[in-house]
Design an enzyme around this catalytic site. Sequence first.
Site, PDB file in Angstrom:
ATOM      1  N   CYS A   1       4.463  95.267  76.547  1.00 43.50           N
ATOM      2  CA  CYS A   1       3.564  94.575  75.646  1.00 43.50           C
ATOM      3  C   CYS A   1       2.872  93.447  76.416  1.00 43.50           C
ATOM      4  O   CYS A   1       3.509  92.728  77.181  1.00 43.50           O
ATOM      5  CB  CYS A   1       4.247  93.970  74.434  1.00 43.50           C
ATOM      6  SG  CYS A   1       5.009  95.196  73.367  1.00 43.50           S
TER       7      CYS A   1
ATOM      8  N   ARG B   1       0.806  96.920  80.717  1.00 48.46           N
ATOM      9  CA  ARG B   1       2.099  96.565  80.131  1.00 48.46           C
ATOM     10  C   ARG B   1       2.457  97.428  78.918  1.00 48.46           C
ATOM     11  O   ARG B   1       3.570  97.346  78.400  1.00 48.46           O
ATOM     12  CB  ARG B   1       2.101  95.093  79.712  1.00 48.46           C
ATOM     13  CG  ARG B   1       1.858  94.141  80.859  1.00 48.46           C
ATOM     14  CD  ARG B   1       1.902  92.720  80.376  1.00 48.46           C
ATOM     15  NE  ARG B   1       3.225  92.337  79.975  1.00 48.46           N
ATOM     16  CZ  ARG B   1       4.152  91.863  80.799  1.00 48.46           C
ATOM     17  NH1 ARG B   1       3.870  91.687  82.069  1.00 48.46           N
ATOM     18  NH2 ARG B   1       5.336  91.550  80.356  1.00 48.46           N
TER      19      ARG B   1
ATOM     20  N   TRP C   1       3.694  98.272  73.734  1.00 44.11           N
ATOM     21  CA  TRP C   1       4.564  99.370  74.138  1.00 44.11           C
ATOM     22  C   TRP C   1       5.616  99.442  73.045  1.00 44.11           C
ATOM     23  O   TRP C   1       6.412  98.520  72.873  1.00 44.11           O
ATOM     24  CB  TRP C   1       5.207  99.065  75.494  1.00 44.11           C
ATOM     25  CG  TRP C   1       5.969 100.229  76.053  1.00 44.11           C
ATOM     26  CD1 TRP C   1       5.454 101.287  76.752  1.00 44.11           C
ATOM     27  CD2 TRP C   1       7.379 100.466  75.957  1.00 44.11           C
ATOM     28  NE1 TRP C   1       6.457 102.154  77.092  1.00 44.11           N
ATOM     29  CE2 TRP C   1       7.640 101.685  76.619  1.00 44.11           C
ATOM     30  CE3 TRP C   1       8.436  99.780  75.372  1.00 44.11           C
ATOM     31  CZ2 TRP C   1       8.924 102.225  76.721  1.00 44.11           C
ATOM     32  CZ3 TRP C   1       9.713 100.307  75.465  1.00 44.11           C
ATOM     33  CH2 TRP C   1       9.952 101.518  76.142  1.00 44.11           C
TER      34      TRP C   1
ATOM     35  N   ASN D   1       6.371  90.197  72.133  1.00 50.78           N
ATOM     36  CA  ASN D   1       6.867  91.093  73.178  1.00 50.78           C
ATOM     37  C   ASN D   1       8.373  90.887  73.227  1.00 50.78           C
ATOM     38  O   ASN D   1       8.834  89.754  73.261  1.00 50.78           O
ATOM     39  CB  ASN D   1       6.216  90.702  74.520  1.00 50.78           C
ATOM     40  CG  ASN D   1       6.853  91.404  75.699  1.00 50.78           C
ATOM     41  OD1 ASN D   1       7.394  92.490  75.560  1.00 50.78           O
ATOM     42  ND2 ASN D   1       6.773  90.770  76.860  1.00 50.78           N
ATOM     43  N   GLY D   2       9.143  91.997  73.197  1.00 50.68           N
ATOM     44  CA  GLY D   2      10.599  91.857  73.242  1.00 50.68           C
ATOM     45  C   GLY D   2      11.228  92.505  72.026  1.00 50.68           C
ATOM     46  O   GLY D   2      10.591  93.295  71.329  1.00 50.68           O
TER      47      GLY D   2
ATOM     48  N   GLU E   1      12.299 108.745  95.669  1.00 52.64           N
ATOM     49  CA  GLU E   1      11.062 108.059  95.295  1.00 52.64           C
ATOM     50  C   GLU E   1       9.918 109.067  95.108  1.00 52.64           C
ATOM     51  O   GLU E   1       9.127 108.960  94.174  1.00 52.64           O
ATOM     52  CB  GLU E   1      10.727 107.003  96.369  1.00 52.64           C
ATOM     53  CG  GLU E   1       9.431 106.247  96.192  1.00 52.64           C
ATOM     54  CD  GLU E   1       9.342 105.429  94.900  1.00 52.64           C
ATOM     55  OE1 GLU E   1      10.332 105.320  94.159  1.00 52.64           O
ATOM     56  OE2 GLU E   1       8.237 104.932  94.631  1.00 52.64           O
TER      57      GLU E   1
ATOM     58  N   LYS F   1       7.905 109.547  91.578  1.00 50.27           N
ATOM     59  CA  LYS F   1       6.447 109.428  91.465  1.00 50.27           C
ATOM     60  C   LYS F   1       5.870 110.660  90.781  1.00 50.27           C
ATOM     61  O   LYS F   1       4.977 110.570  89.949  1.00 50.27           O
ATOM     62  CB  LYS F   1       5.788 109.254  92.850  1.00 50.27           C
ATOM     63  CG  LYS F   1       6.000 107.909  93.491  1.00 50.27           C
ATOM     64  CD  LYS F   1       5.065 106.844  92.972  1.00 50.27           C
ATOM     65  CE  LYS F   1       5.718 105.794  92.169  1.00 50.27           C
ATOM     66  NZ  LYS F   1       6.765 104.976  92.546  1.00 50.27           N
TER      67      LYS F   1
ATOM     68  N   GLU G   1       6.758 110.726  86.939  1.00 48.36           N
ATOM     69  CA  GLU G   1       6.070 109.774  86.068  1.00 48.36           C
ATOM     70  C   GLU G   1       4.567 110.007  86.014  1.00 48.36           C
ATOM     71  O   GLU G   1       3.932 109.710  85.012  1.00 48.36           O
ATOM     72  CB  GLU G   1       6.391 108.321  86.435  1.00 48.36           C
ATOM     73  CG  GLU G   1       5.899 107.872  87.773  1.00 48.36           C
ATOM     74  CD  GLU G   1       6.311 106.433  88.089  1.00 48.36           C
ATOM     75  OE1 GLU G   1       6.383 105.605  87.189  1.00 48.36           O
ATOM     76  OE2 GLU G   1       6.565 106.167  89.276  1.00 48.36           O
TER      77      GLU G   1
ATOM     78  N   HIS H   1      26.161 122.115  97.743  1.00 42.15           N
ATOM     79  CA  HIS H   1      27.202 121.856  96.741  1.00 42.15           C
ATOM     80  C   HIS H   1      26.700 122.124  95.325  1.00 42.15           C
ATOM     81  O   HIS H   1      27.322 121.681  94.365  1.00 42.15           O
ATOM     82  CB  HIS H   1      27.717 120.425  96.878  1.00 42.15           C
ATOM     83  CG  HIS H   1      28.309 120.145  98.227  1.00 42.15           C
ATOM     84  ND1 HIS H   1      29.503 120.694  98.638  1.00 42.15           N
ATOM     85  CD2 HIS H   1      27.842 119.442  99.281  1.00 42.15           C
ATOM     86  CE1 HIS H   1      29.767 120.308  99.882  1.00 42.15           C
ATOM     87  NE2 HIS H   1      28.752 119.540 100.296  1.00 42.15           N
TER      88      HIS H   1
ATOM     89  N   LYS I   1       4.536  98.974  82.626  1.00 44.35           N
ATOM     90  CA  LYS I   1       4.855  98.479  83.963  1.00 44.35           C
ATOM     91  C   LYS I   1       6.043  97.533  83.984  1.00 44.35           C
ATOM     92  O   LYS I   1       6.868  97.573  84.864  1.00 44.35           O
ATOM     93  CB  LYS I   1       3.631  97.798  84.564  1.00 44.35           C
ATOM     94  CG  LYS I   1       3.898  97.383  85.992  1.00 44.35           C
ATOM     95  CD  LYS I   1       2.724  97.573  86.873  1.00 44.35           C
ATOM     96  CE  LYS I   1       3.076  97.374  88.311  1.00 44.35           C
ATOM     97  NZ  LYS I   1       3.689  98.561  88.926  1.00 44.35           N
TER      98      LYS I   1
HETATM   99  C1  F6R Z   1       8.115 103.468  89.199  1.00 43.05           C
HETATM  100  C2  F6R Z   1       8.193 102.116  88.694  1.00 43.05           C
HETATM  101  C3  F6R Z   1       9.444 101.689  88.002  1.00 43.05           C
HETATM  102  C4  F6R Z   1       9.826 100.256  88.438  1.00 43.05           C
HETATM  103  C5  F6R Z   1      11.038  99.774  87.628  1.00 43.05           C
HETATM  104  C6  F6R Z   1      11.487  98.400  88.071  1.00 43.05           C
HETATM  105  O1  F6R Z   1       6.896 103.713  89.824  1.00 43.05           O
HETATM  106  O2  F6R Z   1       7.265 101.353  88.817  1.00 43.05           O
HETATM  107  O3  F6R Z   1      10.490 102.576  88.235  1.00 43.05           O
HETATM  108  O4  F6R Z   1      10.111 100.266  89.795  1.00 43.05           O
HETATM  109  O5  F6R Z   1      10.706  99.735  86.279  1.00 43.05           O
HETATM  110  O6  F6R Z   1      10.472  97.462  87.918  1.00 43.05           O
HETATM  111  P1  F6R Z   1      10.537  96.061  88.643  1.00 43.05           P
HETATM  112  O7  F6R Z   1      10.451  96.303  90.098  1.00 43.05           O
HETATM  113  O8  F6R Z   1       9.365  95.296  88.110  1.00 43.05           O
HETATM  114  O9  F6R Z   1      11.853  95.450  88.266  1.00 43.05           O
END
Ligand code: F6R
Length: 616
Positions: free
Chosen positions: A2, A27, A75, A101-102, A485, A489, A492, A508, A611
Site C-alpha cells: 500500500c 507498493r 495491496w 497501510n498495514g 534467484e 524471477k 514472479e 535424489h 514491492k
Molecule cells: C523478488 C523480490 C522479493 C523481495 C522480498 C524481500 O524479486 O523483490 O522477493 O526480495 O520481498 O524484500 P526486501 O529486500 O525489501 O526485504
Amino acid sequence: MCGIVGYVGEKSALDVVIEGLRRLEYRGYDSAGVAVLTDGVLVSDKRAGKLQNLEKALQDTPLPVGKTGLGHTRWATHGAPTDANAHPHLDNAGKVAVVHNGIIENFAALRAELAERGHTLLSETDTEVVTHLLAEQFEPSGRDLAEAMRRVCRRLEGAFTLVAVHADAPDVVVGARRNSPLVVGRGEGENFLASDVAAFIAHTREAVELGQDQVVELRREGVTITDFAGGPGTFREYHVDWDASAAEKDGYDYFMLKEIAEQPKAVADTLLGRIGADGRLTLDEVRIPDQVLREVDKVVIIACGTSFHAAMIAKYAIEHWTRVPCEVELASEFRYRDPILDRQTLVITISQSGETMDTLMAQRHAREQGAKVLAICNTNGSTMPREADAVLYTHAGPEVAVASTKAFLTQLVACYLVALYLGQTRGTKWGDEITEVIEQLAAMPEQVDKVLDTMEPVRELARSLKDATSVLFLGRHVGFPVALEGALKLKELAYMHAEGFAAGELKHGPIALIEDGLPVVVVVPSPRGRSVLHDKIVSNIQEIRARGAKTIVIAEEGDEAVVPYADHLIRIPVTPVLLQPLVATVPLQVFACELATAKGHEVDQPRNLAKSVTVE
Ligand code: F6R
C-alpha cells in the site's frame, strides 16, 4: 505494501497526490483512491484496479480543486480489491477520510463495538474502524485531529501507517505510524507525507524519518511530531541524495529494464569510498566496536525472497574468509523456531526496502535476545536500519520495479564487504588479500557491463520459450542461490512453474521431473578454483540431457568442457569463484523479463505482488 500520500500547501492537492501515487504504485495496485478538502467539504473518489482507472474516472467526473488531500494505492489484505474496499474510507457523516497501510489486528473487536454504538461500516476492511473512531474522537479532542489520532492509535493493535483529513480541520493532514513506513517531506509553504520519499521527491528532497509510534500533524507552515501520548516526538531529518530523474523510466519501456541496465553503476556506487587513507577497508556506518566483532562466534543472516538468496551467497564468503560459522534463515521462519542467539551472535538482516515485516520482526527478536544486528539496506530512513545496531547501505538508488534486480547485486557487494571487514577485524585475512578482493570487486561493474552487452541471444531464447510450461534451474556452490534467484524471477514475472535446485540434489528426486524438451538452465561454476564442482556439474548436465532436457548452460568464457552438452550456451566473463553470482544472475534477470514481456505481462507490476511487504 500500500502506498500513501498526504499533502497540504498551495498547489492542487489532487495533482500532487496523483503524481505521488504514480510513483508509489509499485507498493500495490489493487485499487486507488483520493480525498481532497475543498471549502470545508470533503470530496473523494476511489476505484478498484490500477491507478489509471481512478485517473480515468477523475477525468470523466473531476473533483473540485482543494489544497489539502490524501491518496492511497492498495495491496489488498482485508477484503477483496473492490471499489468499496478501496481507500480512503469515510465516516457516515462524510467528514473524515482515512488511508491505511498495514493490519489492525484488533479490528474485529473494534468493529463490533462501533456497530453497537450505531455506526454503519460499509467495507470489509480493517481500516474503516479507524475512520469511525476518529470521527467519534474529534469533538472530545477539542476538534484537534492530531489529538483524536493519538487517542485512536492508543486503541489499535498491529502495524499501521494512517493518514487522515477532517472536513472541520481545514489545512491539516494528520499521520501516524507503528511498524509501517511513513516519511515527511518538508517544502516551502507546503508539506508532504508518504510511504516513500519517491512520492514527493519532485517537490522536495528534505525528509524527516519518523520514529516508532509517532503522530505527525502537517500544516502549510510546519510539521509537529509527537508520540502517541502527546509527548515529544522522535525523528531524524535528512537530505535525500537522489532526485526525481532517478525514479523515472528514462526512455526504457519498463523500470525493470532500466534497473537491470543500472547494475554496473549500482555496484560501483556501493563500493565507493570503502577504502580508508591507510589502505584498510572502512565501513563507516558499521558502528559495532571491533572488540565485539572479534568475539562473535556465529553469524546468522536473515532475509526474504531475493534478499534471502543474497544471504545464501554471503554464507559462502563469510565462512570462507572468516572461518566463523554462518547460518542463513528465512525471516518468516526465524523467530518462530526459538533460535539460539546470544551476545556473541552477529545477526545480519538484508532488505532492499528496510520495511519487510518478516525481516523487521526477526531483527527485533534477535536484538531482544542480546544479539548485535547489522542491517544491509537500500532505503535511507526505513525502519530496519534505524533500529539496528549498525547499518551498511547499498547504493542501488530507488528500485521501482517489483522484481528486485540492482538491489540484489548491491546486496551481494555489501555482503562481500562485510565478510572482508570481519576477516580484517578478526585477522583471518591479510591486508593484501583484502586489497586483492577489493580490486576484483572494483572490476565487476565492467564485467556486468560486458554481460549486458551480450544479452540479445538470451532475449531471443526467452521469446522462443514463451509457451514452455516449466523451467528448472540448477547450480552448485554459489551458483545454487543464483539458480534459486533465476527461478524466483521467472515465477514472479512470467507466472510459470520454475524451480531451482542444487545440482547435486537432482539424483535424489527432482530428476524425475526431466522429460523431453524441458528447458533446464544450469549455472556452471568456474573450471578454475573448485574444479571438482565444475566437473560434477558437467556430469549433471549430461545426465539431464540424456533424459531429454533442453540444456541452457551459463558458463565462463573459455570453459570448453560444457560445449558438447549445451543446447544453448550463455557466456559470462571469467571472475573469481565467489564473485561469479554478480555476473551469472544478470542473464537470468534478462531471461525472465523478456519471457514475461513475450507473454504480455506487466513486468513492473506482476500480479498479486507488491514491492514492500509490510505484513507478516
Ligand atoms: C523478488 C523480490 C522479493 C523481495 C522480498 C524481500 O524479486 O523483490 O522477493 O526480495 O520481498 O524484500 P526486501 O529486500 O525489501 O526485504
